[in-house]
Design an enzyme around this catalytic site. Structure first.
Site, mmCIF file in Angstrom:
data_model
loop_
_atom_site.group_PDB
_atom_site.id
_atom_site.type_symbol
_atom_site.label_atom_id
_atom_site.label_comp_id
_atom_site.label_asym_id
_atom_site.label_seq_id
_atom_site.Cartn_x
_atom_site.Cartn_y
_atom_site.Cartn_z
ATOM 1 N N HIS A 199 0.826 -1.206 0.000
ATOM 2 C CA HIS A 199 0.000 0.000 0.000
ATOM 3 C C HIS A 199 0.857 1.251 0.000
ATOM 4 O O HIS A 199 0.536 2.262 -0.610
ATOM 5 C CB HIS A 199 -0.903 0.007 1.237
ATOM 6 C CG HIS A 199 -2.201 -0.667 0.995
ATOM 7 N ND1 HIS A 199 -2.894 -1.329 1.959
ATOM 8 C CD2 HIS A 199 -2.938 -0.768 -0.137
ATOM 9 C CE1 HIS A 199 -4.004 -1.817 1.451
ATOM 10 N NE2 HIS A 199 -4.051 -1.494 0.172
ATOM 11 N N ARG A 342 -12.044 -8.964 -14.942
ATOM 12 C CA ARG A 342 -11.595 -10.356 -14.957
ATOM 13 C C ARG A 342 -12.191 -11.071 -13.752
ATOM 14 O O ARG A 342 -12.089 -10.587 -12.631
ATOM 15 C CB ARG A 342 -10.078 -10.438 -14.889
ATOM 16 C CG ARG A 342 -9.611 -11.874 -14.901
ATOM 17 C CD ARG A 342 -8.128 -11.989 -14.937
ATOM 18 N NE ARG A 342 -7.538 -11.725 -13.637
ATOM 19 C CZ ARG A 342 -6.239 -11.744 -13.405
ATOM 20 N NH1 ARG A 342 -5.402 -11.984 -14.393
ATOM 21 N NH2 ARG A 342 -5.760 -11.507 -12.207
ATOM 22 N N GLU A 441 -3.297 -17.442 -21.408
ATOM 23 C CA GLU A 441 -2.120 -17.412 -20.532
ATOM 24 C C GLU A 441 -1.626 -18.812 -20.186
ATOM 25 O O GLU A 441 -0.715 -18.973 -19.386
ATOM 26 C CB GLU A 441 -2.405 -16.606 -19.260
ATOM 27 C CG GLU A 441 -3.630 -17.016 -18.494
ATOM 28 C CD GLU A 441 -3.900 -16.143 -17.266
ATOM 29 O OE1 GLU A 441 -3.017 -15.402 -16.823
ATOM 30 O OE2 GLU A 441 -5.029 -16.218 -16.743
ATOM 31 N N ASN A 464 2.316 -12.595 -18.316
ATOM 32 C CA ASN A 464 2.985 -12.937 -17.049
ATOM 33 C C ASN A 464 2.918 -14.445 -16.814
ATOM 34 O O ASN A 464 3.918 -15.089 -16.511
ATOM 35 C CB ASN A 464 2.329 -12.215 -15.863
ATOM 36 C CG ASN A 464 2.256 -10.726 -16.082
ATOM 37 O OD1 ASN A 464 2.939 -10.197 -16.949
ATOM 38 N ND2 ASN A 464 1.434 -10.046 -15.319
ATOM 39 N N ASP A 465 1.719 -14.983 -16.958
ATOM 40 C CA ASP A 465 1.583 -16.422 -16.770
ATOM 41 C C ASP A 465 2.006 -17.191 -18.016
ATOM 42 O O ASP A 465 2.616 -18.242 -17.912
ATOM 43 C CB ASP A 465 0.139 -16.774 -16.404
ATOM 44 C CG ASP A 465 -0.108 -16.569 -14.925
ATOM 45 O OD1 ASP A 465 0.769 -16.945 -14.122
ATOM 46 O OD2 ASP A 465 -1.157 -16.014 -14.561
ATOM 47 N N CYS A 512 -2.640 -7.923 -21.801
ATOM 48 C CA CYS A 512 -2.720 -7.234 -20.512
ATOM 49 C C CYS A 512 -1.615 -7.642 -19.555
ATOM 50 O O CYS A 512 -1.597 -7.212 -18.408
ATOM 51 C CB CYS A 512 -4.087 -7.438 -19.877
ATOM 52 S SG CYS A 512 -4.407 -9.168 -19.481
#
Ligand code: PEP
Ligand code: MG
Length: 592
Positions: A199, A342, A441, A464-465, A512
């Protein structure tokens, strides 16, 4: 600068908020970790101790509300929302009751009773695999420290004690501390721990203050008043720099500011190449609080809303209304043309509050995303219903993650259609053009992309995956990151196949994954003719600028050359050279 006898050294961490600043280090000590422990000598003291604890909770809430009031002048809303979350934790019934029980049952002082509650939460959080969710224990810790400071009467260090032109060096910072520092003209933050998704990182980006985290032991190496350079773009901190370095970084800072001004001023121009090829630009968000930043950085839509983040900081699973209120906000934002929601990408092991949760050895390949949704159908239905209801407020796209075979998408669609019909029969208003998409992915989805394309309106490639599974490298394991290579010929051929197959079937193809937001790859991605690139909002202005200053024709030419090469190293060199030559202002020679 006075550092003639002081040792010059550089530390490399994780750049979580970009920008360059030069100033003086200030070691910011959070509350002394020593927590008093004593037994209450008499049972009659219990009620007094409880009253003392509750008074400290109240004082903490008043302080947080004051900080929030100060923050209301910021255009970014995230810091305020984060303070809201902290107030929520502070007032959480279980958090309070647990501490009160410790006081009563064990006859101990409030500080120690609270420490026991925090330790208990820490144990639960430590069992969570997901690094982001695991990191959320820090929010509970910050709250605990604030209450303890109020109990022990220790004044928390306020930044106005510090003077100006300083770079804060700390083990860790709470988002509240970070947000308040905005008003004290703090130049930057350098911390021992923390990463991009903390955060505090989110707040430092929101207040546009450079920050480098994960520096491991900077608090032991730096003293207050040391001269310091912080480069949040490259994740570098230089302590006691020599005059030549200072000059170089002053230039870099000036350069960075000029570019930022220029990039941002053009951020709202369309991403259209010189020869008229238009790419849609989306922003990736994890929290609805990130929407203003996506809009101000030039996102045209939300290309990926990672809804699993709705599950954090909760004792109870979110209700349909919790989901609905988030989706309504995302979908209904003025100035955004579409929102891709998603469905949640969670594994069973991530529900710490679920006693049935099974800890898997390898959750990345386990019961995750669509697999989990199709097992826990009621949770899935609840989310889908909320999305369908929200679709009446704006253009909605639903994206299903981790699809590996045709059965999964058909089953997801069947459930979606059934819910839609039920809602129509009930007279609930819904949007009439909800689009459905498959996240590509998993390698098997690439191979059967021609079949999947017949089932949906769009593809979105999750690099990414996809890279993780294609190259057999764990995306979270720093020892194999050197193999994580978006320009590997196999990755590029995979992407090309997905785009070609998608276009042949007449559907849109988006990307994405992180690759979409890396400006060094923009021409290659243009050459591949992706219809949409969705990325971390801060990356948008640069990527858009590159698109506007190049042409589809030259990008296709570059891609043709790239696809002829055999090794990643050759591709990297060719692409790097072309990009540096064509866009020297986006890829300046590093000042390091
Ligand atoms: C991806 O895998 O590329 C992606 C965008 O999804 P996530 O990073 O949430 O797994
Ligand atoms: Mg993914």
């Amino acid at each position: 600068m006075s550092g003639d006898v002081k040792k010059t050294f550089a530390l490399k961490g994780i750049g979580v908020s970009p920008g360059v600043e030069i100033g003086k280090a200030y070691l910011y000590n959070r509350l002394d970790a020593h927590i008093p422990f004593y037994k209450l000598v008499d049972k009659s003291l219990v009620s007094e101790e409880i009253a003392r604890f509750m008074a400290a909770v109240e004082a903490s809430e008043t302080q947080l509300r004051e900080i929030k009031k100060k923050l209301s002048s910021l255009k970014e809303l995230e810091p305020q929302y984060i303070i809201d979350v902290h107030i929520m934790i502070l007032k959480d019934k279980e958090f309070i009751d647990n501490t009160l029980e410790n006081i009563k049952e064990m006859g101990i002082n409030a500080e120690w009773a609270l420490k026991m509650t925090i330790d208990r939460y820490r144990e639960i959080f430590e069992r969570i695999e997901d690094a982001y969710l695991k990191g959320r224990i820090s929010d509970i810790q910050y709250i605990g420290e604030r209450i303890i400071a109020n109990l022990t009467g220790k004044r928390r260090q306020t930044i106005s004690d510090m003077g100006s032109g300083i770079i804060i060096v700390a083990t860790d910072l709470s988002p509240a501390d970070t947000a308040q520092m905005k008003f004290d003209k703090v130049l930057g933050f350098a911390t021992d721990i923390g990463g991009k998704t903390s955060h505090t990182a989110i707040v430092s980006r929101a207040i546009e203050t450079p920050a480098v985290m994960g520096l491991k032991n900077i608090t032991q190496l730096v003293r207050t008043n040391d001269d310091m350079i912080i480069d949040g773009s490259s994740g570098l901190v230089i302590v006691n720099p020599d005059p030549e370095m200072v000059k170089r970084y002053e230039d870099k800072k000036k350069h960075y500011q000029e570019i930022k001004k220029e990039f941002l001023s053009d951020a709202h121009l369309p991403a259209m190449t010189k020869d008229g090829y238009k790419v849609e630009i989306g922003g990736n968000i994890e929290f609805i609080e990130e929407i203003p930043s996506a809009v101000s950085h030039g996102a045209e839509g939300i290309g990926l809303y990672r809804t699993e983040f709705i599950y954090i900081n909760r004792e109870q699973l979110p209700t349909e209304e919790d989901h609905f209120s988030s989706y309504k906000r995302v979908v209904g934002i003025n100035g955004l043309t579409w929102s891709t929601i998603r469905t949640f990408d969670l594994g069973g092991d991530k529900f710490s509050s679920d006693p049935k949760a099974i800890k898997e050895m390898n959750p990345q390949m386990g019961l995750r995303a669509i697999r989990f949704c199709l097992k826990e159908i009621e949770l899935f239905k609840l989310q889908l219903r909320a999305i369908i209801r929200a679709s009446v407020y704006g253009k909605t796209r639903v994206l299903f993650p981790m699809i590996s075979g045709i059965e999964e998408i058909r089953e997801a669609k069947r459930i979606f259609e059934q819910l839609k019909n039920e809602l129509i029969i009930q007279g609930v208003p819904i949007g009439n053009d909800i689009e459905l998409g498959v996240m590509v992915e998993v390698p098997s989805a690439v191979i059967i992309a021609d079949k999947l394309a017949k089932e949906v309106d769009f593809f979105s490639i999750g690099t990414n995956d996809l890279i993780q599974y294609l190259m057999a490298i764990d995306r979270g394991n720093e020892r194999v990151t050197y193999l994580y290579e978006p320009l590997h010929p196999a990755v590029l051929r995979f992407i090309k196949r997905v785009v070609d197959v998608g276009h042949n079937a007449g559907i849109r193809v988006a990307m994405c994954g992180e690759m979409a937001g890396e400006p060094a790859y923009t021409m290659v991605l243009l050459g591949l003719e992706l219809d949409e690139l969705s990325m971390n909002p801060l990356a948008i202005p640069r990527v858009k600028k590159i698109i506007r200053e190049t042409s589809l024709q030259e990008s296709k030419y570059l891609l043709k050359q790239v696809l002829k090469l055999e090794s990643t190293a050759e591709i990297r060199e060719l692409v790097g050279n072309v990009m540096r030559e064509k866009f020297p202002e986006v890829f300046p020679i590093n000042a390091q």
